[in-house]
Motif scaffolding. Structure first.
Motif, PDB file in Angstrom:
ATOM      1  N   CYS A  47     -14.797 -23.731  -1.973  1.00 37.56           N
ATOM      2  CA  CYS A  47     -13.639 -23.984  -3.805  1.00 37.56           C
ATOM      3  C   CYS A  47     -13.494 -25.234  -3.278  1.00 37.56           C
ATOM      4  CB  CYS A  47     -13.007 -23.074  -4.119  1.00 37.56           C
ATOM      5  SG  CYS A  47     -14.329 -20.929  -3.706  1.00 37.56           S
ATOM      6  N   PRO A  48     -13.622 -26.652  -4.430  1.00 46.27           N
ATOM      7  CA  PRO A  48     -12.951 -27.109  -4.661  1.00 46.27           C
ATOM      8  C   PRO A  48     -11.611 -27.125  -5.633  1.00 46.27           C
ATOM      9  CG  PRO A  48     -15.043 -27.837  -5.327  1.00 46.27           C
ATOM     10  CD  PRO A  48     -15.061 -26.012  -4.953  1.00 46.27           C
ATOM     11  N   GLY A  49     -10.531 -28.004  -4.618  1.00 41.50           N
ATOM     12  CA  GLY A  49      -8.954 -27.755  -5.197  1.00 41.50           C
ATOM     13  C   GLY A  49      -8.383 -26.440  -4.405  1.00 41.50           C
ATOM     14  N   ILE A  50      -8.676 -25.643  -3.589  1.00 42.58           N
ATOM     15  CA  ILE A  50      -8.387 -23.848  -2.953  1.00 42.58           C
ATOM     16  C   ILE A  50      -7.226 -24.565  -2.219  1.00 42.58           C
ATOM     17  CG2 ILE A  50      -9.913 -23.657  -1.610  1.00 42.58           C
ATOM     18  CD1 ILE A  50      -8.683 -21.280  -3.051  1.00 42.58           C
ATOM     19  N   SER A  51      -5.907 -24.479  -2.393  1.00 37.83           N
ATOM     20  CA  SER A  51      -4.787 -24.102  -1.497  1.00 37.83           C
ATOM     21  C   SER A  51      -5.172 -23.940   0.279  1.00 37.83           C
ATOM     22  CB  SER A  51      -3.720 -24.139  -1.895  1.00 37.83           C
ATOM     23  OG  SER A  51      -3.615 -22.475  -2.094  1.00 37.83           O
ATOM     24  N   GLU A  52      -4.695 -24.751   0.975  1.00 37.65           N
ATOM     25  CA  GLU A  52      -4.248 -23.379   2.401  1.00 37.65           C
ATOM     26  C   GLU A  52      -3.938 -22.128   1.880  1.00 37.65           C
ATOM     27  OE1 GLU A  52      -5.340 -22.852   6.344  1.00 37.65           O
ATOM     28  OE2 GLU A  52      -5.780 -24.404   5.052  1.00 37.65           O
ATOM     29  N   VAL A  53      -2.483 -22.055   1.619  1.00 37.31           N
ATOM     30  CA  VAL A  53      -2.132 -20.869   0.971  1.00 37.31           C
ATOM     31  C   VAL A  53      -2.814 -19.609   0.410  1.00 37.31           C
ATOM     32  CG1 VAL A  53       0.036 -20.332  -0.639  1.00 37.31           C
ATOM     33  CG2 VAL A  53       0.458 -22.687   0.683  1.00 37.31           C
ATOM     34  N   SER A  54      -3.717 -19.851  -0.198  1.00 37.11           N
ATOM     35  CA  SER A  54      -4.850 -19.333  -1.132  1.00 37.11           C
ATOM     36  C   SER A  54      -5.310 -19.035   0.205  1.00 37.11           C
ATOM     37  CB  SER A  54      -5.181 -20.069  -2.145  1.00 37.11           C
ATOM     38  OG  SER A  54      -4.394 -20.233  -3.142  1.00 37.11           O
ATOM     39  N   MET A  55      -5.841 -19.167   1.085  1.00 34.59           N
ATOM     40  CA  MET A  55      -7.007 -19.372   2.124  1.00 34.59           C
ATOM     41  C   MET A  55      -6.294 -18.222   2.724  1.00 34.59           C
ATOM     42  SD  MET A  55     -10.156 -22.144   3.133  1.00 34.59           S
ATOM     43  CE  MET A  55      -8.142 -23.459   2.878  1.00 34.59           C
ATOM     44  N   SER A  56      -5.342 -18.510   3.433  1.00 34.77           N
ATOM     45  CA  SER A  56      -4.408 -17.544   4.136  1.00 34.77           C
ATOM     46  C   SER A  56      -4.081 -16.535   3.831  1.00 34.77           C
ATOM     47  CB  SER A  56      -2.785 -18.648   5.025  1.00 34.77           C
ATOM     48  OG  SER A  56      -1.944 -18.726   3.607  1.00 34.77           O
ATOM     49  N   VAL A  57      -3.542 -16.530   2.177  1.00 37.12           N
ATOM     50  CA  VAL A  57      -3.225 -14.705   1.855  1.00 37.12           C
ATOM     51  C   VAL A  57      -5.451 -14.015   1.971  1.00 37.12           C
ATOM     52  CG1 VAL A  57      -2.903 -13.621  -0.291  1.00 37.12           C
ATOM     53  CG2 VAL A  57      -2.237 -15.377   0.557  1.00 37.12           C
TER      54      VAL A  57
END
Length: 420
Positions: free
Chosen positions: A246-256
């Motif tokens: 997903c373009p623009g997804i952050s590492e914070v979102s993925m870690s959650v």
């Protein structure tokens, strides 16, 4: 007699009354093909080792049906201690930010509209993932911002819509609810930076990988086969793969999304990370995910009452959750969560309609039944803060099962239609 023991004290000849393991995996709780959950007599050392390998730390034995052991504690005394510990987490000395926003009832309708749109958007996004289409993060980020804005206006309004369960499609509403709990959790923690939105996005999309799980496995009411169990647990890895594209997804979102099934003691999955390697937001997501899962009705699981869930999770927190974060979560949802049915010291029953930032022990309630006379009465709203310093004033003495009394908490909220 029912007693609690550490699993290291378990030996053949003991009768296990409760394995106390529903925390382990809300997605698969009670459905692990390699782990029988029914009470049973332990006959071999191999059975003991199987239980230990499953990540069980403590369990309950029935000494009337099997052997006892010196030093074991009666379950009743354990429950009394847990109740006292949970009450202590509502310490009024905690610094609480509250007030200043619109009244709860006023914000409730707006919050309901936002949550309804969020549920529809989540449904669309999850369908895109199921069909292999590109997931659009921008619209989700905007929706999370709307949810956060509502919570900053009045935290209880949006939170109450997740605390009081509705009969709805679990997968979609669980995603939204975990997002709401995470935003509220962050607000309680004082997290108001851009991270707040990214955390919310990750929380709402934490189970997106389930769209790659066959529905027959996802919604199976009985035990899973060995292969089905493996497939079920793969949803976390699928979530990360989908979000990485997903373009623009952050590492914070993925870690959650990727770490919400990891556990503080290293007994979780997919990587078996421990407290030193799990992102703080991942640890928070684990708490929110388990709380919503075990308070929701599933095809294979009857939801716990909110207060019961908080007590059970307190017992598990010494191993499976960050204890300090769990304390903050209790302060977030309240020791008497909105929608709880409580018993007062005058034998009246009441529904908690919203919290008081000044005191966890003194929420606003709606008294609507007489437990002694076993009959409903004309509802009356009472702010227990008005009784805080009154000798022999009204006070909560415990929680009740609303289904036992045939009471629907939604009926007594300020705007019942908001909960439909």
């Amino acid at each position: 007699m029912i007693k609690k023991i550490p699993v290291t004290s378990l030996h053949p000849g003991m009768y296990v009354h409760d394995f106390n393991h529903s925390w382990n995996d809300p997605c698969c709780s009670g459905r692990n093909p390699r782990f029988p959950t029914q009470p049973r007599l332990i006959r071999t050392e191999a059975e003991v080792q199987q239980i230990i390998a499953h990540g069980i730390r403590e369990l309950d034995i029935d000494t009337a049906k099997g052997e006892d052991i010196a030093g074991s504690r009666e379950r009743a005394s354990v429950e009394e201690e847990l109740a006292a510990q949970l009450l202590a987490l509502g310490d009024d000395d905690e610094d609480d930010s509250g007030g200043g926003g619109p009244p709860f009832a006023q914000e409730l309708n707006r919050a309901a509209e936002v949550k309804s749109r969020a549920r529809q958007l989540v449904g669309n996004v999850l369908e895109d993932a199921r069909m292999g289409r590109q997931v659009e993060i921008g619209s989700m980020r905007c929706m999370v911002e709307e949810m956060a804005e509502s919570m900053f206006r009045n935290q209880d309004a949006m939170l109450s819509l997740s605390l009081i369960k509705q009969k709805d499609e679990y997968t979609f509403m669980h995603s939204v609810n975990v997002g709401v709990f995470m935003l509220s959790f962050c607000q309680t923690m004082g997290i108001t930076s851009q991270d707040l939105v990214e955390v919310g996005v990750g929380a709402v999309l934490h189970d997106i990988g389930k769209m790659k799980t066959p529905p027959g496995i996802l919604n199976k009411p009985g035990k899973l086969t060995d292969e089905e169990f493996k497939i079920m647990r793969q949803h976390v890895t699928y979530s990360r793969r989908i979000l990485e594209r997903c373009p623009g997804i952050s590492e914070v979102s993925m870690s959650v999304a990727y770490q919400h099934h990891e556990r503080y003691d290293g007994s979780g999955y997919p990587e078996g990370l421990d407290k030193n390697n799990i992102n703080m937001f991942g640890q928070m997501a684990a708490i929110c995910d388990v709380y919503d899962a075990i308070t929701s009705d599933r095809v294979y699981h009857k939801g716990n009452m909110p207060h019961t869930a908080l007590t059970r999770m307190l017992e598990w927190s010494q191993y499976h959750f960050n204890p300090e974060l769990y304390k903050k979560f209790v302060q977030c949802v309240g020791i008497y969560p909105i929608g709880s049915l409580v018993r007062l010291n005058n034998h009246k029953l009441a529904v908690v309609v919203h919290s008081n930032p000044e005191s966890q022990y003194h929420p606003v309630i709606k008294v609507m039944a007489d437990a002694k006379a076993k009959k409903k009465i004309e509802p009356i709203e009472i702010n227990l803060m008005d009784h805080k310093d009154v000798p022999k004033g009204l006070a909560i003495i415990g929680c009740e099962d609303h289904t036992k009394w045939g009471i629907d908490p939604k009926r007594y909220m300020p705007n019942p239609k908001a909960f439909e």
